[in-house]
Design a protein around this motif. Sequence first.
Motif, PDB file in Angstrom:
ATOM      1  N   MET A  74      42.809  64.803 -37.523  1.00  0.00           N
ATOM      2  CA  MET A  74      44.015  65.562 -37.845  1.00  0.00           C
ATOM      3  C   MET A  74      43.655  66.973 -38.284  1.00  0.00           C
ATOM      4  O   MET A  74      44.338  67.941 -37.946  1.00  0.00           O
ATOM      5  CB  MET A  74      44.813  64.841 -38.944  1.00  0.00           C
ATOM      6  N   GLU A  75      42.548  67.101 -39.017  1.00  0.00           N
ATOM      7  CA  GLU A  75      42.137  68.427 -39.463  1.00  0.00           C
ATOM      8  C   GLU A  75      41.562  69.254 -38.314  1.00  0.00           C
ATOM      9  O   GLU A  75      41.618  70.485 -38.347  1.00  0.00           O
ATOM     10  CB  GLU A  75      41.134  68.314 -40.615  1.00  0.00           C
ATOM     11  N   LYS A  76      41.003  68.589 -37.307  1.00  0.00           N
ATOM     12  CA  LYS A  76      40.615  69.342 -36.113  1.00  0.00           C
ATOM     13  C   LYS A  76      41.855  69.974 -35.486  1.00  0.00           C
ATOM     14  O   LYS A  76      41.841  71.159 -35.121  1.00  0.00           O
ATOM     15  CB  LYS A  76      39.913  68.434 -35.100  1.00  0.00           C
ATOM     16  N   ASP A  77      42.911  69.191 -35.351  1.00  0.00           N
ATOM     17  CA  ASP A  77      44.167  69.711 -34.814  1.00  0.00           C
ATOM     18  C   ASP A  77      44.694  70.857 -35.685  1.00  0.00           C
ATOM     19  O   ASP A  77      45.150  71.887 -35.174  1.00  0.00           O
ATOM     20  CB  ASP A  77      45.193  68.578 -34.736  1.00  0.00           C
ATOM     21  N   THR A  78      44.596  70.682 -37.003  1.00  0.00           N
ATOM     22  CA  THR A  78      45.044  71.727 -37.920  1.00  0.00           C
ATOM     23  C   THR A  78      44.251  73.016 -37.712  1.00  0.00           C
ATOM     24  O   THR A  78      44.810  74.113 -37.666  1.00  0.00           O
ATOM     25  CB  THR A  78      44.901  71.260 -39.382  1.00  0.00           C
ATOM     26  N   ALA A  79      42.917  72.870 -37.563  1.00  0.00           N
ATOM     27  CA  ALA A  79      42.065  74.048 -37.383  1.00  0.00           C
ATOM     28  C   ALA A  79      42.388  74.767 -36.075  1.00  0.00           C
ATOM     29  O   ALA A  79      42.414  76.006 -36.023  1.00  0.00           O
ATOM     30  CB  ALA A  79      40.594  73.637 -37.417  1.00  0.00           C
ATOM     31  N   ILE A  80      42.642  73.999 -35.019  1.00  0.00           N
ATOM     32  CA  ILE A  80      42.997  74.620 -33.744  1.00  0.00           C
ATOM     33  C   ILE A  80      44.330  75.345 -33.860  1.00  0.00           C
ATOM     34  O   ILE A  80      44.514  76.443 -33.323  1.00  0.00           O
ATOM     35  CB  ILE A  80      43.030  73.558 -32.624  1.00  0.00           C
ATOM     36  N   CYS A  81      45.270  74.747 -34.576  1.00  0.00           N
ATOM     37  CA  CYS A  81      46.580  75.384 -34.744  1.00  0.00           C
ATOM     38  C   CYS A  81      46.489  76.649 -35.602  1.00  0.00           C
ATOM     39  O   CYS A  81      47.246  77.604 -35.391  1.00  0.00           O
ATOM     40  CB  CYS A  81      47.561  74.403 -35.378  1.00  0.00           C
ATOM     41  N   PHE A  82      45.575  76.669 -36.570  1.00  0.00           N
ATOM     42  CA  PHE A  82      45.463  77.825 -37.458  1.00  0.00           C
ATOM     43  C   PHE A  82      44.675  78.973 -36.849  1.00  0.00           C
ATOM     44  O   PHE A  82      45.019  80.146 -37.013  1.00  0.00           O
ATOM     45  CB  PHE A  82      44.802  77.432 -38.784  1.00  0.00           C
ATOM     46  N   ALA A  83      43.586  78.683 -36.161  1.00  0.00           N
ATOM     47  CA  ALA A  83      42.647  79.725 -35.721  1.00  0.00           C
ATOM     48  C   ALA A  83      43.331  80.767 -34.840  1.00  0.00           C
ATOM     49  O   ALA A  83      44.278  80.468 -34.109  1.00  0.00           O
ATOM     50  CB  ALA A  83      41.476  79.086 -34.976  1.00  0.00           C
ATOM     51  N   GLN A  84      42.795  81.972 -34.905  1.00  0.00           N
ATOM     52  CA  GLN A  84      43.335  83.064 -34.089  1.00  0.00           C
ATOM     53  C   GLN A  84      42.478  83.320 -32.847  1.00  0.00           C
ATOM     54  O   GLN A  84      42.938  83.911 -31.893  1.00  0.00           O
ATOM     55  CB  GLN A  84      43.422  84.352 -34.919  1.00  0.00           C
ATOM     56  N   LYS A  85      41.221  82.895 -32.901  1.00  0.00           N
ATOM     57  CA  LYS A  85      40.343  83.010 -31.743  1.00  0.00           C
ATOM     58  C   LYS A  85      39.460  81.762 -31.666  1.00  0.00           C
ATOM     59  O   LYS A  85      39.194  81.112 -32.678  1.00  0.00           O
ATOM     60  CB  LYS A  85      39.466  84.272 -31.816  1.00  0.00           C
ATOM     61  N   TYR A  86      38.969  81.483 -30.429  1.00  0.00           N
ATOM     62  CA  TYR A  86      38.204  80.260 -30.176  1.00  0.00           C
ATOM     63  C   TYR A  86      36.972  80.607 -29.347  1.00  0.00           C
ATOM     64  O   TYR A  86      37.069  81.321 -28.340  1.00  0.00           O
ATOM     65  CB  TYR A  86      39.059  79.249 -29.408  1.00  0.00           C
TER      66      TYR A  86
END
Length: 381
Positions: free
Chosen positions: A117-129
Amino acid sequence: MKLLVDGVFFQINNTGIARVWRSILTYLVARGDLDIYMLDRGNSPVIAGITYIPFPTNLFYYCADDSILIQRICDHYGIEVFTSTYYTTPLSTPMLLMVYDMIPELFDFDMMQRGWMEKDTAICFAQKYLCISENTRYDLLSFYPEILPDKATVAYCGDDTLFTVRPTQDVVAFQQEYGLVRPYFLFVGSRVQHNGYKNSQLFFDALSQNHSADFDVFCVGGEKEIEAEVLARIPAGVGCRRVALSDEELSLAYNGAIALVYPSLYEGFGMPVIEAMASGCPVITTHHGSLAEAAGDAACLVSGTSVEEMHDALLRVRQSGYRETLRRKGLEHVKQFSWEKMADQVARDLLVLHDEARQGLYDRFFQRWRQLREVQASVDF
């Protein structure tokens, strides 16, 4: 530019992701254009030039509270950009997220587990990947179509100088120490994974078709005990054991092997493939996931579904002419993989992110995100 790195993965494990960050952080420090701080939750590598900040262990239970505390550190030290070794987030500091793979999403993991769930949260928050392969980038954008393609870049993992062709006497000494008196196939990493995506059964099923007993199987890492169903497939007279090795020893193991057998059906990158090639070890692998990118035309590629095909590959790679061809191609192929190149891409992405944040592009998002995490922190999960 002040960068904060959350060293959370080092508290979890010392596997490939840890190697990625140990390697690129050294080059990021050497660039001289980043003032690097690290949240030390335990077992962080000691790298000269990094400022370490003692920080609580992440238990993946109070993640919103963890984010609030990370943001306090960012505010206190005047941090301008943030990245995490494993899916932690601040509240309002611009974040570059390194994406290793989409294995949980593709192979039906329980995505309600807090860590995922926190992986999903991090992807939703990040501005670049920053993705470690083109295949990982493709999968990320497939699962998250709302991410603009230009927000996700690619940088391959590097070839560690530790993995290289070793002097014959060192390889012989290693083999004597571990009782490797016959030719051996090398299997590195987990043999059993969720939904079997590591595909080790294919290798061991192919071995069961072999009526010769003039070689052994050397398993490095992975599960601490070799599974009974694996041992049941090993032909009589063929030795099979599992050991834990240092990177130095693993390099020697690659040097002495008939081949690395890596039949995985998906990898975010596949570091053992380039480690083996850099050590002069032939590789048998598949074209699935990012493995075609990691292997190029320098490996013996199999479909990953045919026992007969794998059996033929095991026979073919024992032919001296073919082995030498793979060895030569592998040593040339790995020259394109560089930790310095990867670190340079990280730095470029951080600079772009920093400039965008200074223009206020993310201000409204950060305001709403902070409100969301503060509400989550107030709820007892």
